[in-house]
Design an enzyme around this catalytic site. Structure first.
Site, PDB file in Angstrom:
ATOM      1  N   TRP A 236      13.188  15.882  16.621  1.00 31.74           N
ATOM      2  CA  TRP A 236      13.882  15.540  15.378  1.00 31.74           C
ATOM      3  C   TRP A 236      15.274  16.119  15.563  1.00 31.74           C
ATOM      4  O   TRP A 236      15.448  17.345  15.583  1.00 31.74           O
ATOM      5  CB  TRP A 236      13.164  16.172  14.184  1.00 31.74           C
ATOM      6  CG  TRP A 236      13.700  15.727  12.859  1.00 31.74           C
ATOM      7  CD1 TRP A 236      13.355  14.608  12.172  1.00 31.74           C
ATOM      8  CD2 TRP A 236      14.675  16.409  12.053  1.00 31.74           C
ATOM      9  NE1 TRP A 236      14.060  14.539  10.992  1.00 31.74           N
ATOM     10  CE2 TRP A 236      14.872  15.631  10.897  1.00 31.74           C
ATOM     11  CE3 TRP A 236      15.395  17.583  12.184  1.00 31.74           C
ATOM     12  CZ2 TRP A 236      15.763  16.002   9.884  1.00 31.74           C
ATOM     13  CZ3 TRP A 236      16.282  17.952  11.189  1.00 31.74           C
ATOM     14  CH2 TRP A 236      16.452  17.167  10.050  1.00 31.74           C
TER      15      TRP A 236
ATOM     16  N   GLU B  85       7.721  13.281  -8.399  1.00 35.67           N
ATOM     17  CA  GLU B  85       6.985  13.074  -7.145  1.00 35.67           C
ATOM     18  C   GLU B  85       6.900  11.578  -6.812  1.00 35.67           C
ATOM     19  O   GLU B  85       7.058  11.180  -5.654  1.00 35.67           O
ATOM     20  CB  GLU B  85       5.585  13.701  -7.260  1.00 35.67           C
ATOM     21  CG  GLU B  85       4.647  13.413  -6.117  1.00 35.67           C
ATOM     22  CD  GLU B  85       5.149  13.870  -4.742  1.00 35.67           C
ATOM     23  OE1 GLU B  85       6.163  14.591  -4.668  1.00 35.67           O
ATOM     24  OE2 GLU B  85       4.531  13.470  -3.750  1.00 35.67           O
TER      25      GLU B  85
ATOM     26  N   LYS C 132       8.321   9.826  -3.388  1.00 30.95           N
ATOM     27  CA  LYS C 132       7.456   9.073  -2.473  1.00 30.95           C
ATOM     28  C   LYS C 132       8.075   7.717  -2.163  1.00 30.95           C
ATOM     29  O   LYS C 132       8.116   7.298  -1.027  1.00 30.95           O
ATOM     30  CB  LYS C 132       6.078   8.909  -3.135  1.00 30.95           C
ATOM     31  CG  LYS C 132       4.907   8.944  -2.265  1.00 30.95           C
ATOM     32  CD  LYS C 132       4.428  10.294  -1.783  1.00 30.95           C
ATOM     33  CE  LYS C 132       5.436  11.269  -1.343  1.00 30.95           C
ATOM     34  NZ  LYS C 132       5.011  12.615  -1.143  1.00 30.95           N
TER      35      LYS C 132
ATOM     36  N   GLU D  21      11.267   8.002   0.037  1.00 34.17           N
ATOM     37  CA  GLU D  21      10.957   8.445   1.400  1.00 34.17           C
ATOM     38  C   GLU D  21      10.525   7.305   2.321  1.00 34.17           C
ATOM     39  O   GLU D  21      10.951   7.230   3.457  1.00 34.17           O
ATOM     40  CB  GLU D  21       9.761   9.412   1.365  1.00 34.17           C
ATOM     41  CG  GLU D  21      10.078  10.830   1.144  1.00 34.17           C
ATOM     42  CD  GLU D  21       8.797  11.632   1.224  1.00 34.17           C
ATOM     43  OE1 GLU D  21       8.684  12.443   2.143  1.00 34.17           O
ATOM     44  OE2 GLU D  21       7.900  11.450   0.369  1.00 34.17           O
TER      45      GLU D  21
ATOM     46  N   ARG E 100       6.229  15.252  13.697  1.00 31.09           N
ATOM     47  CA  ARG E 100       7.241  16.304  13.595  1.00 31.09           C
ATOM     48  C   ARG E 100       8.634  15.813  14.000  1.00 31.09           C
ATOM     49  O   ARG E 100       9.605  16.566  13.937  1.00 31.09           O
ATOM     50  CB  ARG E 100       6.850  17.492  14.465  1.00 31.09           C
ATOM     51  CG  ARG E 100       5.575  18.171  14.014  1.00 31.09           C
ATOM     52  CD  ARG E 100       5.222  19.293  14.934  1.00 31.09           C
ATOM     53  NE  ARG E 100       6.041  20.459  14.726  1.00 31.09           N
ATOM     54  CZ  ARG E 100       5.742  21.470  13.939  1.00 31.09           C
ATOM     55  NH1 ARG E 100       4.618  21.450  13.274  1.00 31.09           N
ATOM     56  NH2 ARG E 100       6.548  22.487  13.803  1.00 31.09           N
TER      57      ARG E 100
ATOM     58  N   ASN F 252      11.568  24.067  19.666  1.00 30.16           N
ATOM     59  CA  ASN F 252      11.557  23.664  18.259  1.00 30.16           C
ATOM     60  C   ASN F 252      12.306  24.756  17.502  1.00 30.16           C
ATOM     61  O   ASN F 252      11.985  25.929  17.664  1.00 30.16           O
ATOM     62  CB  ASN F 252      10.093  23.558  17.798  1.00 30.16           C
ATOM     63  CG  ASN F 252       9.937  23.570  16.278  1.00 30.16           C
ATOM     64  OD1 ASN F 252       8.972  24.081  15.765  1.00 30.16           O
ATOM     65  ND2 ASN F 252      10.880  23.019  15.562  1.00 30.16           N
ATOM     66  N   GLY F 253      13.301  24.369  16.706  1.00 29.34           N
ATOM     67  CA  GLY F 253      14.057  25.373  15.948  1.00 29.34           C
ATOM     68  C   GLY F 253      15.545  25.158  16.119  1.00 29.34           C
ATOM     69  O   GLY F 253      15.983  24.107  16.599  1.00 29.34           O
TER      70      GLY F 253
ATOM     71  N   LYS G 224       7.672  15.957   9.336  1.00 27.53           N
ATOM     72  CA  LYS G 224       6.710  16.525   8.400  1.00 27.53           C
ATOM     73  C   LYS G 224       6.914  18.010   8.159  1.00 27.53           C
ATOM     74  O   LYS G 224       6.758  18.510   7.070  1.00 27.53           O
ATOM     75  CB  LYS G 224       5.289  16.283   8.918  1.00 27.53           C
ATOM     76  CG  LYS G 224       4.248  16.698   7.898  1.00 27.53           C
ATOM     77  CD  LYS G 224       3.100  15.757   7.859  1.00 27.53           C
ATOM     78  CE  LYS G 224       2.192  16.040   6.689  1.00 27.53           C
ATOM     79  NZ  LYS G 224       2.664  15.426   5.451  1.00 27.53           N
TER      80      LYS G 224
ATOM     81  N   HIS H 101      20.946   9.906 -22.598  1.00 31.54           N
ATOM     82  CA  HIS H 101      22.058  10.829 -22.348  1.00 31.54           C
ATOM     83  C   HIS H 101      22.794  10.487 -21.062  1.00 31.54           C
ATOM     84  O   HIS H 101      23.528  11.314 -20.547  1.00 31.54           O
ATOM     85  CB  HIS H 101      21.543  12.273 -22.324  1.00 31.54           C
ATOM     86  CG  HIS H 101      20.912  12.661 -23.628  1.00 31.54           C
ATOM     87  ND1 HIS H 101      21.661  12.945 -24.743  1.00 31.54           N
ATOM     88  CD2 HIS H 101      19.616  12.764 -23.995  1.00 31.54           C
ATOM     89  CE1 HIS H 101      20.839  13.214 -25.754  1.00 31.54           C
ATOM     90  NE2 HIS H 101      19.589  13.103 -25.326  1.00 31.54           N
TER      91      HIS H 101
ATOM     92  N   CYS I  25      10.520  18.763  15.241  1.00 35.47           N
ATOM     93  CA  CYS I  25      10.274  18.845  16.680  1.00 35.47           C
ATOM     94  C   CYS I  25       8.887  19.420  16.922  1.00 35.47           C
ATOM     95  O   CYS I  25       8.438  20.329  16.231  1.00 35.47           O
ATOM     96  CB  CYS I  25      11.277  19.709  17.426  1.00 35.47           C
ATOM     97  SG  CYS I  25      12.952  19.129  17.332  1.00 35.47           S
TER      98      CYS I  25
HETATM   99  C1  F6R Z   1       7.305  14.676   0.874  1.00 36.94           C
HETATM  100  C2  F6R Z   1       7.037  15.845   1.677  1.00 36.94           C
HETATM  101  C3  F6R Z   1       8.029  16.948   1.674  1.00 36.94           C
HETATM  102  C4  F6R Z   1       7.289  18.288   1.777  1.00 36.94           C
HETATM  103  C5  F6R Z   1       8.304  19.424   1.933  1.00 36.94           C
HETATM  104  C6  F6R Z   1       7.618  20.771   1.979  1.00 36.94           C
HETATM  105  O1  F6R Z   1       6.322  13.715   1.028  1.00 36.94           O
HETATM  106  O2  F6R Z   1       6.055  15.906   2.356  1.00 36.94           O
HETATM  107  O3  F6R Z   1       8.848  16.901   0.557  1.00 36.94           O
HETATM  108  O4  F6R Z   1       6.526  18.474   0.636  1.00 36.94           O
HETATM  109  O5  F6R Z   1       9.033  19.234   3.114  1.00 36.94           O
HETATM  110  O6  F6R Z   1       6.705  20.828   3.019  1.00 36.94           O
HETATM  111  P1  F6R Z   1       5.526  21.873   3.017  1.00 36.94           P
HETATM  112  O7  F6R Z   1       4.618  21.544   1.886  1.00 36.94           O
HETATM  113  O8  F6R Z   1       4.882  21.719   4.350  1.00 36.94           O
HETATM  114  O9  F6R Z   1       6.165  23.224   2.832  1.00 36.94           O
END
Ligand code: F6R
Length: 607
Positions: free
Chosen positions: A82, A480, A484, A487, A31, A108-109, A602, A503, A2
């Site tokens: 969100w 990672e 990606k 996501e 957000r 937000n929260g 994000k 395994h 949010c």
């Molecule tokens: C994946 C991604 C998330 C963030 C995670 C932590 O692409 O962006 O997995 O890495 O939510 O976010 P930060 O780094 O802002 O604490």
């Protein structure tokens, strides 16, 4: 999760509140994009009613709505959602109002005691319109309102449990916005004849570079010309004004189709910047943390998601080069498992946003246990940056796409620089530093070959399963890479340590599987060769990522992508660019919006 914004001006001039709010919300859409809404009042025409417009779905739906039904006024708040409490719908969209519709709130929260508050309010005759926790706040403010919005919000804060950044407007006092915060970020932007508020600085930058960061439990009265900030006891506090010098260009797409592609392509430059921010005349400058670094006998690193993967890569490099044991954990686990922290531990938290709720709590636990904490973060003035003992900033600039790319590789650059500082063997350290110095240029060589990856993705994007595997830091980067892809392309993807395949995971391999094998550990090429043959024998298609000059996989893997030669422990910076690009093009080929993947936001400011 949010985003909230607010804008107030003395008199309607060239800019009007509605347009500024929409413009600011565009910058915060990362957000959350389940719905958007604004509330506007008018201090020039106090007879004018508080007006609300809100719409489910992307911000563009709200824009359409206000084209046919605009709102006029000097003072407004806005929200991009969100969803947490209540499905995405018009009715659950913010702003929420009290029963009379005079008071509007964006939030937000998460209000953790909202059930109790809702029950109490219902017992006092309130009929709720939405399923949200936020609506309680609007009704509570009304309950405590006696002609002074600041006092009413301060009283309500005493009754709220959980996290919040709030902005409130009220028809009876159209010449102010009241904001308050606890455990969610809130920034006030200072203009001439106007002021703004937002969840982070990006929407503010177009209007002002002078900002104030609100601290937890503070409440602020924001008028067009003044900002007065109070602590929880109602005493006025002085909050310093900070100047933000982020480059606005980096918050624009600059001709790229998506922010994500632009951010991938920016990596050569920002890697260079991150290196140069800490290295002068061939020497690392970590002065302020030298004393902790020198006596470190154990390293603890926490983060979430991609940031945790940076910690994973760091474990391999620090243990290998500096010979210091490293423990890593995801912040949401770390904070609940009563970790053992000693005086000489070097504690690091990694967070792009600097606002992730679990990471923030993990950092607070580390500090309660007496540790000095180094934060690696991208956002200047973020809560993590302000509460950590020391900060290493990634110089990635604003990262707008929800999936992290340039923030991740610059986090890697920071952990490698810390690795150098921890490495006592000067020869090893210098060699590593000269490799790091070249990383920007080598990253450029990978980015320049994006067309090859695009072609590969156009052939493979329909695979139903994609597995990534590797050994040592190639395994860390596989985690990672898999994240990606899932996501943004919504493909089922997983990562495995290559040796673990037999395994269990090998049972999943069939002819619908693509396996991406990262093979950048020369002494383990033979092992990877066998692993690739094993999955191919079961029908999988394979892509091997390895160093230029290595032809060991030419006849083994269906496809091979060569990255510039570097030290195997820092190869993740280069190999991940290949998999970022692959994920990006798969997402585009599947018709998704890579910048706004479904269900994600994000900045994860809820636990
Ligand atoms: C994946 C991604 C998330 C963030 C995670 C932590 O692409 O962006 O997995 O890495 O939510 O976010 P930060 O780094 O802002 O604490």
């Amino acid at each position: 999760m949010c985003g909230i914004v607010g804008f107030i001006e003395k008199e309607k001039k060239d800019i009007n509140a509605q347009d500024v709010l929409i413009n600011c919300l565009k910058k915060l859409e990362y957000r959350g994009y389940d719905s958007a809404g604004i509330a506007v009042v008018d201090c020039e025409n106090k007879e004018r009613k508080l007006e609300i417009r809100k719409a489910k779905g992307r911000l563009s739906n709200l824009e359409e709505l206000i084209k046919t039904s605009p709102v006029e006024g000097t003072t407004g708040i806005g929200h991009t959602r969100w969803a947490t409490h209540g499905e995405p719908s018009d009715i659950n969209s913010h702003p929420h109002t009290d029963v009379s519709g005079y008071i509007a709130v964006v939030h937000n929260g998460i209000i953790e005691n909202h059930n109790k508050l809702r029950k109490w309010l219902e017992e006092h005759g309130v009929v709720f319109k939405s399923e949200t926790d936020t609506e309680c706040i609007a009704h509570l403010i009304d309950f405590h309102y006696n002609g002074d919005l600041v006092t009413a919000v301060s009283e309500v804060m005493k009754r709220l449990e959980g996290s919040y950044a709030l902005a409130v407007v009220c028809q009876q006092e159209p010449d102010l916005i009241v904001v308050a915060k606890k455990d969610c970020p809130l920034v006030i932007g200072l203009g001439e004849g106007f002021n703004l508020i937002a969840s982070d600085v990006t929407p503010i930058l177009e209007y002002s570079r002078e900002v104030q960061y609100l601290d937890d439990n503070q409440v602020a009265k924001v008028t067009a010309t003044d900002v007065t900030i109070f602590n929880k006891d109602g005493v006025i506090v002085e909050v310093p004004v900070s100047h933000v010098d982020w480059d606005m260009q980096s918050a624009q797409k600059n001709g790229y189709e998506h922010f994500m592609l632009k951010e991938i392509c920016e990596q050569p430059f920002v890697l260079d910047q991150t290196y140069k921010a800490r290295v002068y005349a061939g020497k690392i400058d970590l002065q302020e943390i030298n004393s902790i670094v020198e006596k470190a006998t154990h390293v603890v690193i926490v983060g979430c998601g991609t940031a945790y993967h940076a910690a994973f890569v760091a474990k391999y490099s620090i243990e290998h080069f500096a010979r210091i044991p490293v423990d890593i954990d995801v912040a949401s686990e770390f904070r609940y498992r009563d970790p053992i922290i000693n005086e000489n531990d070097l504690c690091i938290v990694i967070s792009q946003s600097g606002e992730t709720a679990d990471t923030l709590q993990a950092m607070r636990i580390l500090k309660q246990k007496g540790a000095k904490v180094i934060a690696i973060t991208n956002v200047v003035g973020s809560t993590v940056a302000r509460e950590a003992d020391f900060v290493m900033y990634t110089q990635a600039g604003p990262e707008i796409a929800v999936a992290s790319t340039k923030a991740f590789t610059t986090q890697l650059m920071c952990v490698y620089l810390l690795t150098c500082a921890l490495t006592k063997d000067l020869e090893v350290r210098e060699k590593l530093m000269s490799e790091l110095e070249e990383m920007g240029a080598k990253a450029q060589l990978v980015v320049d070959r994006q067309a090859e990856i695009q072609k590969f993705a156009s052939r493979q994007f329909n695979k139903t399963k994609v597995f990534y595997f590797g050994r040592l830091s190639d395994y860390a980067i596989s985690l990672e890479s898999a994240l990606k892809l899932k996501e943004i392309s919504y493909t089922h993807s997983e990562a495995f340590a290559a040796g673990e395949l037999k395994h269990g995971p090998i049972a999943l391999i069939d002819d619908k599987t693509l396996v991406v094998a990262t093979c950048c550990q020369p002494f383990l090429y033979d092992k990877m060769d066998s692993n690739i043959k094993e999955v191919k024998a079961r029908g999988a298609k394979t892509l091997a990522i390895t160093f230029e000059g290595n032809h060991a996989f030419d006849d083994v893997s269906d496809e091979v992508f060569l990255i510039p030669k570097t030290d195997p422990y820092i190869a993740p910076i280069l190999s991940v660019i290949v998999t970022q690009l692959y994920a990006y093009y798969c997402s585009v080929n599947r018709g998704n919006d890579p910048d706004h993947p479904r269900n994600l936001a994000k900045s994860v400011t809820v636990e």
